[in-house]
Write an enzyme that holds these catalytic residues in place. Sequence first.
Site, PDB file in Angstrom:
ATOM      1  N   ARG A  39      24.418  35.273  24.875  1.00 50.56           N
ATOM      2  CA  ARG A  39      24.783  33.902  25.225  1.00 50.56           C
ATOM      3  C   ARG A  39      23.525  33.281  25.818  1.00 50.56           C
ATOM      4  O   ARG A  39      23.045  33.749  26.850  1.00 50.56           O
ATOM      5  CB  ARG A  39      25.930  33.927  26.244  1.00 50.56           C
ATOM      6  CG  ARG A  39      26.573  32.586  26.603  1.00 50.56           C
ATOM      7  CD  ARG A  39      27.485  31.969  25.574  1.00 50.56           C
ATOM      8  NE  ARG A  39      28.760  32.603  25.281  1.00 50.56           N
ATOM      9  CZ  ARG A  39      29.900  32.387  25.950  1.00 50.56           C
ATOM     10  NH1 ARG A  39      29.933  31.580  26.981  1.00 50.56           N
ATOM     11  NH2 ARG A  39      31.014  32.955  25.564  1.00 50.56           N
ATOM     12  N   SER A 141      31.611  29.272  23.065  1.00 48.34           N
ATOM     13  CA  SER A 141      32.867  28.915  23.706  1.00 48.34           C
ATOM     14  C   SER A 141      32.777  27.551  24.397  1.00 48.34           C
ATOM     15  O   SER A 141      32.544  26.540  23.758  1.00 48.34           O
ATOM     16  CB  SER A 141      33.285  30.018  24.665  1.00 48.34           C
ATOM     17  OG  SER A 141      34.587  29.781  25.134  1.00 48.34           O
ATOM     18  N   ASP A 300      36.143  26.659  21.237  1.00 52.75           N
ATOM     19  CA  ASP A 300      36.351  27.702  20.214  1.00 52.75           C
ATOM     20  C   ASP A 300      37.804  28.145  20.158  1.00 52.75           C
ATOM     21  O   ASP A 300      38.141  29.132  19.502  1.00 52.75           O
ATOM     22  CB  ASP A 300      35.401  28.892  20.405  1.00 52.75           C
ATOM     23  CG  ASP A 300      35.690  29.693  21.659  1.00 52.75           C
ATOM     24  OD1 ASP A 300      36.167  29.086  22.660  1.00 52.75           O
ATOM     25  OD2 ASP A 300      35.455  30.918  21.679  1.00 52.75           O
ATOM     26  N   ARG A 303      41.025  29.554  24.493  1.00 52.50           N
ATOM     27  CA  ARG A 303      41.667  29.358  25.798  1.00 52.50           C
ATOM     28  C   ARG A 303      42.514  28.087  25.766  1.00 52.50           C
ATOM     29  O   ARG A 303      42.371  27.253  24.886  1.00 52.50           O
ATOM     30  CB  ARG A 303      40.600  29.276  26.896  1.00 52.50           C
ATOM     31  CG  ARG A 303      39.683  30.497  26.802  1.00 52.50           C
ATOM     32  CD  ARG A 303      38.798  30.695  27.992  1.00 52.50           C
ATOM     33  NE  ARG A 303      38.148  29.479  28.381  1.00 52.50           N
ATOM     34  CZ  ARG A 303      37.666  29.284  29.604  1.00 52.50           C
ATOM     35  NH1 ARG A 303      37.763  30.212  30.502  1.00 52.50           N
ATOM     36  NH2 ARG A 303      37.071  28.144  29.906  1.00 52.50           N
ATOM     37  N   THR A 376      37.842  42.645  35.069  1.00 55.26           N
ATOM     38  CA  THR A 376      37.783  41.246  34.624  1.00 55.26           C
ATOM     39  C   THR A 376      37.283  41.138  33.190  1.00 55.26           C
ATOM     40  O   THR A 376      36.295  41.762  32.835  1.00 55.26           O
ATOM     41  CB  THR A 376      36.811  40.468  35.522  1.00 55.26           C
ATOM     42  OG1 THR A 376      37.091  40.826  36.865  1.00 55.26           O
ATOM     43  CG2 THR A 376      36.982  38.984  35.347  1.00 55.26           C
ATOM     44  N   GLU A 400      44.340  36.278  31.802  1.00 50.68           N
ATOM     45  CA  GLU A 400      43.404  36.202  32.923  1.00 50.68           C
ATOM     46  C   GLU A 400      43.407  34.784  33.470  1.00 50.68           C
ATOM     47  O   GLU A 400      43.711  33.825  32.760  1.00 50.68           O
ATOM     48  CB  GLU A 400      42.001  36.619  32.499  1.00 50.68           C
ATOM     49  CG  GLU A 400      41.365  35.733  31.469  1.00 50.68           C
ATOM     50  CD  GLU A 400      39.938  36.162  31.112  1.00 50.68           C
ATOM     51  OE1 GLU A 400      39.473  37.211  31.576  1.00 50.68           O
ATOM     52  OE2 GLU A 400      39.300  35.416  30.360  1.00 50.68           O
ATOM     53  N   LYS A 414      41.925  36.923  23.760  1.00 51.33           N
ATOM     54  CA  LYS A 414      42.618  35.699  24.139  1.00 51.33           C
ATOM     55  C   LYS A 414      42.699  34.757  22.936  1.00 51.33           C
ATOM     56  O   LYS A 414      41.802  34.729  22.111  1.00 51.33           O
ATOM     57  CB  LYS A 414      41.964  35.039  25.342  1.00 51.33           C
ATOM     58  CG  LYS A 414      40.477  34.805  25.247  1.00 51.33           C
ATOM     59  CD  LYS A 414      39.990  34.309  26.611  1.00 51.33           C
ATOM     60  CE  LYS A 414      38.538  33.916  26.617  1.00 51.33           C
ATOM     61  NZ  LYS A 414      37.627  35.065  26.633  1.00 51.33           N
TER      62      LYS A 414
END
Length: 588
Positions: A39, A141, A300, A303, A376, A400, A414
Amino acid sequence: YQQNPKTYAIVKQLLAEGNAGELQKYFGSRMEFGTAGLRAAMGAGISHMNDLTIIQTTQGFCRYLEKNFSDLKKRGVVIGFDARAHLSSGGSSKRFARLAANTFISQGVPVYLFSDIIPTPFVPYTVTHLKLCAGIMVTASHNPKQDNGYKVYWENGAQIISPHDKGISQAIEENQEPWPQAWDDKLIDSSPLLHDPYAMVNKEYFKDIQKQCFYRNINKETNLKFVHTSVHGVGHKFVQLAFKAFDLSPPFAVPEQKDPDPDFPTVKYPNPEEGKGVLTLSFALAEKDGARIILANDPDADRLAVAEKQESGEWKVFSGNELGALLGWWIFTCWKNNSRDARAIKDVYMLSSTVSSKILRAIALKEGFHFEETLTGFKWMGNRAKQLMDQGKAVLFAFEEAIGYMCCPAVLDKDGVSAAVITAEMASFLATRNLSLSQQLKAVYDEYGFHITKASYFICHDPKVIQQLFDNLRNFDGKNTYPKSCGRFKVSGIRDLTTGYDSSQPDQKAILPTSKSSQMITFTFANGGVATMRTSGTEPKIKYYSELCAPPGNSDVEQLKKELDELVNALEKHFFQPEKNKLQRKTE
């Protein structure tokens, strides 16, 4: 000979200016390949996402896969991309995806390359559905527009976890010289090894999520109206199709944000987690069209944020924990109403990450199913879910607090598309009982105990300061002693996942895996409060997450909120010490 005239020109210009500082930034160190893949900003040099670094990364990944799978050339990999693009360096998600495909095809590996933009969850879905060796999604994202990323899935359909990241990283180091024809991505178009899974996945995915559709008749009849925004990302078309699959009328799409735009012109950050700012246009459209519920995907579409108009006319934006509580309650209730076998509950699981609300634990205790917490990040939940499913267990739901939800076992990551349509069905069902989402949330808390959460972060660009802050917590009252209290709040337990210490375990060793490379300490307080402080893997932030869990029957919510506010203030003052450490607060 320069392969990319744009990045070449940038570097040439810096050399002509003799700008050593900038050149050091571009070429000083290679992007780190971690469990989240890559990233970084798009641009020139090995510290950025560009044609060369994508080719090098994919060459390393290809060699690593060859070492791990003897049948790689039979099974192949899937590659997807979002709509990001960067004019000044010529980089784009589509270009990077084609270069990655070219790398694999040059080695005789079949590639399932999506011909158009897709939501991130379609990549893990395809890995599982076609039993492929791996998947790559080119996306950053909800990051700022100049960034891009390279996200990697293993054959089990979940994001990679250690030690794969180290193995891939090493293989990248060993394969830096581009292979012959590495830049010639036109070669793939005539290759028999190139397949396009777009049509197949668009059919099969929407068939699979219908297993989570339980109230088709209500969906057909409902008067509830929804607004959807894809925040200039990929989600629009797919959420429309999901609504159709559930027999719901299509949601009103925010016109200014429905088409992909790599400049994200209407928002400061394309991140629905940042709350109301990103939803301004959605609120306006909802008022105009008389919609009560807003569904917002990040660019993306992995979420989902949800907002609901209250009786007062105000809009309530649900936190990730609140939506997690609602979806957990809903998915369990649907399972219970449709399960033929009462004994099956002993094989039912739900998961959430350790910094998310413990509401699922409370529901599981009362209802008799299993709850597990993981580290996490969805990579942990996806991998754990797969392990449990392989043992014949049913993993109904995982979430999450960072508005990520896994509602459907066909995707082990997700997924904001299935979460959006399942939320819409839940809202439509509740409307037939004259209940809003907010009222149902309160009912869940009344039944299982109030869980009040508060999370935020400080920005800190100096790794030394961060290290010092955490060292101070580990040597609070003299060497190797953690704080015994935080202001007026007594500390009753400590778990440090950087060192592996856990005061609540008989051998004082933490059960969850530990990682020396990231900071993470959880404090349990005598009043039922829990607070975790941790560093972010992708941003210069120290984050904290706090929660107060009350047993069922304690319904003085205002008192609980006040208590949590005071706990958080004490945490900031005594443990973060923002003035002393020159930390920058999250600006609302």
